[in-house]
Design a protein around this motif. Structure first.
Motif, PDB file in Angstrom:
ATOM      1  N   VAL A 112       1.253  -2.838  -7.427  1.00 48.10           N
ATOM      2  CA  VAL A 112       1.591  -1.729  -6.527  1.00 48.10           C
ATOM      3  C   VAL A 112       0.346  -1.359  -5.722  1.00 48.10           C
ATOM      4  O   VAL A 112      -0.709  -1.056  -6.295  1.00 48.10           O
ATOM      5  CB  VAL A 112       2.096  -0.508  -7.308  1.00 48.10           C
ATOM      6  N   ALA A 113       0.468  -1.386  -4.407  1.00 45.66           N
ATOM      7  CA  ALA A 113      -0.684  -1.134  -3.538  1.00 45.66           C
ATOM      8  C   ALA A 113      -0.340  -0.123  -2.458  1.00 45.66           C
ATOM      9  O   ALA A 113       0.823   0.032  -2.073  1.00 45.66           O
ATOM     10  CB  ALA A 113      -1.158  -2.439  -2.896  1.00 45.66           C
ATOM     11  N   VAL A 114      -1.373   0.566  -1.974  1.00 44.93           N
ATOM     12  CA  VAL A 114      -1.263   1.457  -0.819  1.00 44.93           C
ATOM     13  C   VAL A 114      -2.280   0.990   0.216  1.00 44.93           C
ATOM     14  O   VAL A 114      -3.439   0.718  -0.113  1.00 44.93           O
ATOM     15  CB  VAL A 114      -1.527   2.922  -1.202  1.00 44.93           C
ATOM     16  N   PHE A 115      -1.829   0.887   1.453  1.00 41.42           N
ATOM     17  CA  PHE A 115      -2.675   0.422   2.548  1.00 41.42           C
ATOM     18  C   PHE A 115      -2.911   1.579   3.517  1.00 41.42           C
ATOM     19  O   PHE A 115      -1.964   2.284   3.888  1.00 41.42           O
ATOM     20  CB  PHE A 115      -1.999  -0.725   3.292  1.00 41.42           C
ATOM     21  N   VAL A 116      -4.173   1.768   3.933  1.00 37.70           N
ATOM     22  CA  VAL A 116      -4.505   2.851   4.856  1.00 37.70           C
ATOM     23  C   VAL A 116      -5.321   2.279   6.008  1.00 37.70           C
ATOM     24  O   VAL A 116      -6.446   1.806   5.820  1.00 37.70           O
ATOM     25  CB  VAL A 116      -5.306   3.971   4.164  1.00 37.70           C
TER      26      VAL A 116
ATOM     27  N   ARG B 293      -0.587  -1.818  10.635  1.00 41.16           N
ATOM     28  CA  ARG B 293       0.357  -1.239   9.672  1.00 41.16           C
ATOM     29  C   ARG B 293       1.711  -1.930   9.761  1.00 41.16           C
ATOM     30  O   ARG B 293       2.331  -2.251   8.741  1.00 41.16           O
ATOM     31  CB  ARG B 293       0.513   0.267   9.904  1.00 41.16           C
ATOM     32  N   ASP B 294       2.175  -2.176  10.987  1.00 41.94           N
ATOM     33  CA  ASP B 294       3.468  -2.841  11.167  1.00 41.94           C
ATOM     34  C   ASP B 294       3.444  -4.250  10.570  1.00 41.94           C
ATOM     35  O   ASP B 294       4.405  -4.681   9.921  1.00 41.94           O
ATOM     36  CB  ASP B 294       3.824  -2.914  12.652  1.00 41.94           C
ATOM     37  N   CYS B 295       2.346  -4.963  10.778  1.00 47.65           N
ATOM     38  CA  CYS B 295       2.234  -6.322  10.248  1.00 47.65           C
ATOM     39  C   CYS B 295       2.220  -6.313   8.723  1.00 47.65           C
ATOM     40  O   CYS B 295       2.846  -7.169   8.076  1.00 47.65           O
ATOM     41  CB  CYS B 295       0.968  -6.991  10.789  1.00 47.65           C
ATOM     42  N   ILE B 296       1.533  -5.341   8.140  1.00 52.53           N
ATOM     43  CA  ILE B 296       1.485  -5.251   6.674  1.00 52.53           C
ATOM     44  C   ILE B 296       2.876  -4.977   6.121  1.00 52.53           C
ATOM     45  O   ILE B 296       3.302  -5.588   5.135  1.00 52.53           O
ATOM     46  CB  ILE B 296       0.492  -4.147   6.247  1.00 52.53           C
ATOM     47  N   ARG B 297       3.609  -4.061   6.751  1.00 54.43           N
ATOM     48  CA  ARG B 297       4.970  -3.766   6.281  1.00 54.43           C
ATOM     49  C   ARG B 297       5.867  -5.005   6.358  1.00 54.43           C
ATOM     50  O   ARG B 297       6.635  -5.296   5.431  1.00 54.43           O
ATOM     51  CB  ARG B 297       5.573  -2.643   7.122  1.00 54.43           C
ATOM     52  N   LEU B 298       5.784  -5.737   7.469  1.00 56.71           N
ATOM     53  CA  LEU B 298       6.617  -6.926   7.631  1.00 56.71           C
ATOM     54  C   LEU B 298       6.252  -7.996   6.611  1.00 56.71           C
ATOM     55  O   LEU B 298       7.121  -8.612   6.002  1.00 56.71           O
ATOM     56  CB  LEU B 298       6.467  -7.474   9.057  1.00 56.71           C
ATOM     57  N   TYR B 299       4.954  -8.206   6.410  1.00 56.06           N
ATOM     58  CA  TYR B 299       4.525  -9.243   5.470  1.00 56.06           C
ATOM     59  C   TYR B 299       4.936  -8.884   4.047  1.00 56.06           C
ATOM     60  O   TYR B 299       5.321  -9.755   3.259  1.00 56.06           O
ATOM     61  CB  TYR B 299       3.011  -9.424   5.558  1.00 56.06           C
ATOM     62  N   ALA B 300       4.859  -7.599   3.724  1.00 53.75           N
ATOM     63  CA  ALA B 300       5.198  -7.153   2.370  1.00 53.75           C
ATOM     64  C   ALA B 300       6.657  -7.442   2.034  1.00 53.75           C
ATOM     65  O   ALA B 300       6.997  -7.666   0.869  1.00 53.75           O
ATOM     66  CB  ALA B 300       4.899  -5.669   2.213  1.00 53.75           C
ATOM     67  N   ARG B 301       7.529  -7.462   3.035  1.00 56.56           N
ATOM     68  CA  ARG B 301       8.949  -7.736   2.783  1.00 56.56           C
ATOM     69  C   ARG B 301       9.181  -9.154   2.273  1.00 56.56           C
ATOM     70  O   ARG B 301      10.181  -9.417   1.597  1.00 56.56           O
ATOM     71  CB  ARG B 301       9.751  -7.513   4.073  1.00 56.56           C
TER      72      ARG B 301
ATOM     73  N   ARG C 290       3.839  -4.908  -4.047  1.00 54.43           N
ATOM     74  CA  ARG C 290       4.742  -3.867  -3.526  1.00 54.43           C
ATOM     75  C   ARG C 290       3.928  -2.842  -2.752  1.00 54.43           C
ATOM     76  O   ARG C 290       3.049  -2.171  -3.303  1.00 54.43           O
ATOM     77  CB  ARG C 290       5.496  -3.177  -4.653  1.00 54.43           C
ATOM     78  N   ALA C 291       4.193  -2.752  -1.465  1.00 56.42           N
ATOM     79  CA  ALA C 291       3.512  -1.775  -0.615  1.00 56.42           C
ATOM     80  C   ALA C 291       4.186  -0.419  -0.822  1.00 56.42           C
ATOM     81  O   ALA C 291       5.181  -0.091  -0.176  1.00 56.42           O
ATOM     82  CB  ALA C 291       3.566  -2.201   0.846  1.00 56.42           C
ATOM     83  N   ALA C 292       3.639   0.383  -1.733  1.00 57.54           N
ATOM     84  CA  ALA C 292       4.229   1.687  -2.028  1.00 57.54           C
ATOM     85  C   ALA C 292       4.123   2.631  -0.842  1.00 57.54           C
ATOM     86  O   ALA C 292       4.945   3.535  -0.683  1.00 57.54           O
ATOM     87  CB  ALA C 292       3.543   2.304  -3.249  1.00 57.54           C
TER      88      ALA C 292
ATOM     89  N   LEU D 189       1.671   9.698  -6.297  1.00 60.24           N
ATOM     90  CA  LEU D 189       1.615   8.274  -6.007  1.00 60.24           C
ATOM     91  C   LEU D 189       0.496   7.634  -6.835  1.00 60.24           C
ATOM     92  O   LEU D 189      -0.633   8.121  -6.839  1.00 60.24           O
ATOM     93  CB  LEU D 189       1.354   8.051  -4.515  1.00 60.24           C
ATOM     94  N   THR D 190       0.805   6.571  -7.552  1.00 58.22           N
ATOM     95  CA  THR D 190      -0.179   5.967  -8.463  1.00 58.22           C
ATOM     96  C   THR D 190      -0.294   4.460  -8.222  1.00 58.22           C
ATOM     97  O   THR D 190       0.209   3.656  -9.007  1.00 58.22           O
ATOM     98  CB  THR D 190       0.214   6.215  -9.931  1.00 58.22           C
ATOM     99  N   PRO D 191      -0.961   4.066  -7.155  1.00 55.12           N
ATOM    100  CA  PRO D 191      -1.135   2.628  -6.889  1.00 55.12           C
ATOM    101  C   PRO D 191      -2.163   2.006  -7.819  1.00 55.12           C
ATOM    102  O   PRO D 191      -3.066   2.681  -8.326  1.00 55.12           O
ATOM    103  CB  PRO D 191      -1.630   2.612  -5.440  1.00 55.12           C
ATOM    104  N   GLN D 192      -2.012   0.714  -8.033  1.00 52.52           N
ATOM    105  CA  GLN D 192      -3.039  -0.021  -8.775  1.00 52.52           C
ATOM    106  C   GLN D 192      -4.211  -0.393  -7.877  1.00 52.52           C
ATOM    107  O   GLN D 192      -5.345  -0.486  -8.341  1.00 52.52           O
ATOM    108  CB  GLN D 192      -2.430  -1.298  -9.371  1.00 52.52           C
ATOM    109  N   VAL D 193      -3.909  -0.628  -6.594  1.00 60.60           N
ATOM    110  CA  VAL D 193      -4.948  -1.007  -5.632  1.00 60.60           C
ATOM    111  C   VAL D 193      -4.797  -0.151  -4.382  1.00 60.60           C
ATOM    112  O   VAL D 193      -3.695   0.009  -3.867  1.00 60.60           O
ATOM    113  CB  VAL D 193      -4.848  -2.505  -5.254  1.00 60.60           C
ATOM    114  N   LEU D 194      -5.922   0.384  -3.905  1.00 65.59           N
ATOM    115  CA  LEU D 194      -5.987   1.127  -2.646  1.00 65.59           C
ATOM    116  C   LEU D 194      -6.740   0.281  -1.632  1.00 65.59           C
ATOM    117  O   LEU D 194      -7.883  -0.115  -1.880  1.00 65.59           O
ATOM    118  CB  LEU D 194      -6.723   2.451  -2.826  1.00 65.59           C
ATOM    119  N   VAL D 195      -6.121   0.017  -0.488  1.00 66.24           N
ATOM    120  CA  VAL D 195      -6.779  -0.736   0.575  1.00 66.24           C
ATOM    121  C   VAL D 195      -7.131   0.248   1.687  1.00 66.24           C
ATOM    122  O   VAL D 195      -6.241   0.836   2.309  1.00 66.24           O
ATOM    123  CB  VAL D 195      -5.870  -1.858   1.113  1.00 66.24           C
ATOM    124  N   LEU D 196      -8.436   0.448   1.920  1.00 64.63           N
ATOM    125  CA  LEU D 196      -8.901   1.453   2.864  1.00 64.63           C
ATOM    126  C   LEU D 196      -9.711   0.816   3.982  1.00 64.63           C
ATOM    127  O   LEU D 196     -10.646   0.051   3.719  1.00 64.63           O
ATOM    128  CB  LEU D 196      -9.784   2.487   2.150  1.00 64.63           C
TER     129      LEU D 196
END
Length: 251
Positions: free
Chosen positions: A11-15, A22-30, A36-38, A55-62
């Motif tokens: 489970v990851a969160v991207f910022v 952001r749009d590319c990350i959402r599309l790729y995650a599908r 899982r892009a939470a 929200l409790t992600p395992q990985v935060l991408v900043l």
């Protein structure tokens, strides 16, 4: 071994402020169910609000260039939340900004750095490695390789034989000793709640379908297994050929 070959989801969160990113990350995650892009967010304040709401992600991408708050301030706020478990932080950094990122790494030792520009596959691979660990990452790479091989041979993903064959390859890849095909059929049949004969028949149908496509990779596997390049690969030889290619790819 069955627990080892089961898929683990990270489970990851991207910022990032860049809307296109952001749009590319959402599309790729599908198309990338292992990660899982939470949430895919545009700023640090929005991230903090989500974290405070549970929200409790395992990985935060900043992205280190967030403008609504400095990266060091944001990371101090994150650590101040005392999240349990605390997420691993991956900083995406344009090359000229490496100094700022290294300062963050010196202060917060659990950070990792990914330099921009990056490919989305590279980003998701790194996220999975950080969230799942080295053993699961090795399996993740193995699954990806199997799927790429099947795509190259124009396998129909709707055929159950694709899933069965992939799982057979993973079991054989992780085994401490060679397994006969009958044992692999049995393990896969248990996984999918079906009969061993059904597994064998589905893989054979898949092989014949790929033979009809006549792709270079299928012909290469025939030759590798000592068969004429126009032959239909029996299940055992198809498995053997893919397993040999996989072991060359992932040492």
């Amino acid at each position: 071994m069955q627990a080892l070959t089961q898929k683990k989801t990270v489970v990851a969160v991207f910022v990032t402020e860049a809307r296109m990113e952001r749009d590319c990350i959402r599309l790729y995650a599908r198309t990338h169910p292992e990660v899982r892009a939470a949430a895919v967010l545009s700023g640090g304040q929005e991230l903090l609000q989500h974290l405070r709401c549970g929200l409790t992600p395992q990985v935060l991408v900043l992205d280190v260039l967030l403008t609504d708050m400095g990266i060091l301030t944001l990371m101090e706020e994150i650590h101040g939340l005392h999240l349990d478990p605390e997420p691993t932080i991956l900083l995406t950094v344009p090359v000229p900004e490496q100094t700022a990122a290294r300062r963050a790494m010196q202060i917060f030792g659990d950070c990792q750095i990914l330099l921009k520009p990056y490919r989305l596959k590279e980003l998701f691979d790194q996220v999975y490695l950080l969230g799942a660990g080295a053993d699961q990452y090795r399996l993740y790479r193995a699954r990806g390789f199997c799927r790429r091989c099947l795509q190259q041979m124009r396998a129909d993903p709707a055929m159950s034989g694709c899933d069965y064959l992939e799982q057979m390859v993973l079991y054989a890849f992780t085994a401490e000793r060679p397994y006969p095909a009958a044992a692999l059929y049995q393990m896969v049949a248990q996984d999918y709640d079906t009969q061993e004969a059904s597994v064998a028949a589905a893989v054979m149908r898949l092989s014949r379908k790929m033979w009809q496509q006549g792709t270079p990779l299928y012909r290469q596997l025939c030759l590798r297994c000592g068969l004429p390049e126009e032959a239909v690969l029996p299940n055992g030889k198809l498995l053997k050929g893919l397993l040999e290619l996989l072991k060359q790819e992932i040492v």
